[in-house]
Design an enzyme around this catalytic site. Sequence first.
Site, PDB file in Angstrom:
ATOM      1  N   TYR A   1       9.720  44.355 -41.429  1.00 40.88           N
ATOM      2  CA  TYR A   1      11.172  44.361 -41.317  1.00 40.88           C
ATOM      3  C   TYR A   1      11.505  44.825 -39.900  1.00 40.88           C
ATOM      4  CZ  TYR A   1      16.060  45.592 -42.034  1.00 40.88           C
ATOM      5  OH  TYR A   1      17.422  45.696 -41.908  1.00 40.88           O
TER       6      TYR A   1
ATOM      7  N   ASP B   1      11.302  39.663 -42.072  1.00 34.27           N
ATOM      8  CA  ASP B   1      12.615  39.511 -41.447  1.00 34.27           C
ATOM      9  C   ASP B   1      12.478  39.969 -40.007  1.00 34.27           C
ATOM     10  OD1 ASP B   1      15.164  39.641 -40.503  1.00 34.27           O
ATOM     11  OD2 ASP B   1      15.923  41.008 -42.042  1.00 34.27           O
TER      12      ASP B   1
END
Length: 261
Positions: free
Chosen positions: A112, A153
């Site tokens: 992330y 992400d």
Amino acid sequence: MQIATWNVNSIRTRITHVVDWLRDNPVDVLCLQETKVIDNDFPREPFQELGYVAAVHGQKSYNGVALLSRDPLESVSCGFAAVLGKDAVGDLDDQKRVITGCLENVRIVNLYVPNGSAIGSEKYAYKLRWLSTLKHYLEVLLAENPALLVCGDFNIALDDRDIYNPDGKDTHIMASPEERAALRDVLALGLKDAFRKFTDEGGHFSWWDYRAASFRRNLGWRIDHHYLSPVLYDRAQRCTIDTTPRQREKPSDHTPVIVEL
DNA sequence: ATGGCCTGTTACACAGGA
């Protein structure tokens, strides 16, 4: 082997979406970001009922990553420091953004990447510093195992094709030249975008702002990626974005991206 | 209608996201 990545924007709020999706899409590994929950409170039971085991690395309120897999992953570790040592990492592991494990001798890294907030901000500097450390981290893992998949992400659209309207976005977070260069520098280790092996055109996105009816108008960004080392890039059979979960009531703002090796 | 959102917190607005 199928591996998916999905920023769920709170696993507890999205639990039925994720369970339903896994039932319909029984991937070998599902990489989650923004779980937003401490490890003790991660909802393991619904996934156990589906035959999945969870490796989790979370914190209160913010960030948090997890790996759901049918078979338990080997050599699971959390954070940069597990690979680079504490001295090289400083405060970058305070936010829980990195978890990795192996399946069938494929090293899967679930990330992330920091958002960066605004160009020039303190958080933006943190994002660039984080990406620089990521390169060192992946370099070590690649030396140990040439079969490396790095997904998650990334909060960066590497290419103008990955933005619904790239005009003026060079001053926008997720598309600024500095952060794109930082990601390219990471990829220079020899990692390639699985999605672009199969699809050249733009208009394919993995995230749409909650505001402005962005999803209905397909005003999105492709910021969730699978990057593959050469041995896996050659092996990749397909890479697809499933927009089905984004169409549901109270969705995550991201939708799953699946790669098949 | 060209757009005005969502989540978690010890909250009754705020920080953070992207």
